[in-house]
Design a protein around this motif. Structure first.
Motif, mmCIF file in Angstrom:
data_model
loop_
_atom_site.group_PDB
_atom_site.id
_atom_site.type_symbol
_atom_site.label_atom_id
_atom_site.label_comp_id
_atom_site.label_asym_id
_atom_site.label_seq_id
_atom_site.Cartn_x
_atom_site.Cartn_y
_atom_site.Cartn_z
ATOM 1 N N LYS A 68 0.840 -1.009 -0.059
ATOM 2 C CA LYS A 68 0.032 0.006 0.083
ATOM 3 C C LYS A 68 0.946 1.284 0.024
ATOM 4 C CE LYS A 68 -3.508 -2.576 2.617
ATOM 5 N NZ LYS A 68 -3.588 -3.202 3.719
ATOM 6 N N LYS A 70 1.164 5.764 -0.690
ATOM 7 C CA LYS A 70 0.448 6.997 -1.104
ATOM 8 C C LYS A 70 1.496 7.910 -1.324
ATOM 9 C CE LYS A 70 -3.816 6.932 1.613
ATOM 10 N NZ LYS A 70 -4.607 7.462 2.539
ATOM 11 N N TYR A 87 -1.752 10.263 -5.646
ATOM 12 C CA TYR A 87 -2.197 8.793 -5.830
ATOM 13 C C TYR A 87 -2.062 8.154 -4.527
ATOM 14 C CZ TYR A 87 2.907 7.595 -5.610
ATOM 15 O OH TYR A 87 4.125 7.374 -5.150
ATOM 16 N N THR A 88 -3.015 6.930 -4.717
ATOM 17 C CA THR A 88 -3.003 6.083 -3.677
ATOM 18 C C THR A 88 -2.966 4.766 -4.700
ATOM 19 O OG1 THR A 88 -4.355 7.139 -2.436
ATOM 20 C CG2 THR A 88 -4.476 4.588 -1.951
ATOM 21 N N ASP A 90 -2.969 0.677 -3.567
ATOM 22 C CA ASP A 90 -3.297 -0.512 -2.896
ATOM 23 C C ASP A 90 -3.881 -1.952 -3.561
ATOM 24 O OD1 ASP A 90 -5.892 0.443 -3.262
ATOM 25 O OD2 ASP A 90 -5.718 1.333 -1.156
ATOM 26 N N GLU A 91 -4.858 -2.541 -2.710
ATOM 27 C CA GLU A 91 -5.343 -3.689 -3.381
ATOM 28 C C GLU A 91 -6.472 -3.362 -4.404
ATOM 29 O OE1 GLU A 91 -7.585 -2.511 0.487
ATOM 30 O OE2 GLU A 91 -5.455 -2.973 -0.110
ATOM 31 N N ASN A 92 -7.083 -2.019 -4.364
ATOM 32 C CA ASN A 92 -7.788 -1.629 -5.311
ATOM 33 C C ASN A 92 -7.283 -0.981 -6.476
ATOM 34 O OD1 ASN A 92 -10.153 -2.236 -3.847
ATOM 35 N ND2 ASN A 92 -9.522 -0.584 -2.576
ATOM 36 N N GLY A 93 -5.952 -1.060 -6.618
ATOM 37 C CA GLY A 93 -5.171 -0.600 -8.064
ATOM 38 C C GLY A 93 -4.433 0.916 -7.718
ATOM 39 N N ARG A 95 -4.801 4.765 -8.104
ATOM 40 C CA ARG A 95 -5.719 5.723 -8.283
ATOM 41 C C ARG A 95 -5.364 7.117 -8.283
ATOM 42 N NH1 ARG A 95 -7.391 2.216 -4.711
ATOM 43 N NH2 ARG A 95 -7.400 3.641 -3.060
#
Length: 145
Positions: A68, A70, A87-88, A90-93, A95
């Motif tokens: 993860k 940022k 940006y971030t 993590d497990e959601n891609g 972004r």
């Protein structure tokens, strides 16, 4: 010990090409003006740097239960405007967020109403499996004599 003259020529020719290949694929190094911090300890990392051409990058993250992170980076375009992306990842891609990045159009009212109804039906247990049951399926077949 006898040697083959042709083999020496192949080896010398091959070895003489190696420096050309190595120098051909080297990338120019960008001079870094400043390195804010750069460390990785116990699955935690932080990176920050500025380059001589105005690029700034900053990231922090963990590698616990998946990676993860940022961060942000910014650069100056040819038009002289500074572009910044936060940006971030993590497990959601990945972004990214930036004023210059395109955004999706708003969801039409009819589609949003249908999505709300689907969510309400799921919440209340009113599920329609989409199967069509005819009135006549449960009737005995008619025979005309």
């Amino acid at each position: 010990m006898a040697t083959t003259p042709g083999l020496k020529y192949v080896v010398i020719t091959t070895l003489s090409c190696v420096p050309a290949l190595v120098t051909r694929f080297q990338f120019p190094l960008r001079e870094q003006q400043r390195i804010c911090s750069n460390f990785a300890v116990a699955n935690v990392h932080r990176r920050c740097y500025d380059t001589s051409n105005g690029i700034h990058a900053d990231e922090s993250g963990t590698a616990i239960d998946g990676v993860k992170a940022k961060g942000s980076y910014s650069y100056t375009d040819d038009d002289g405007k500074v572009y910044t992306i936060k940006y971030t990842a993590d497990e959601n891609g990945f972004r990214p967020i930036g004023d210059h990045l395109p955004t999706p159009p708003p969801i039409p009212i009819e589609i949003q109403a249908a999505l709300n109804q689907i969510a309400l039906d799921i919440e209340t247990g009113n599920l329609d499996d989409g199967m069509y049951i005819s009135y006549f399926e449960n009737q005995l077949p008619l025979c005309i004599l």
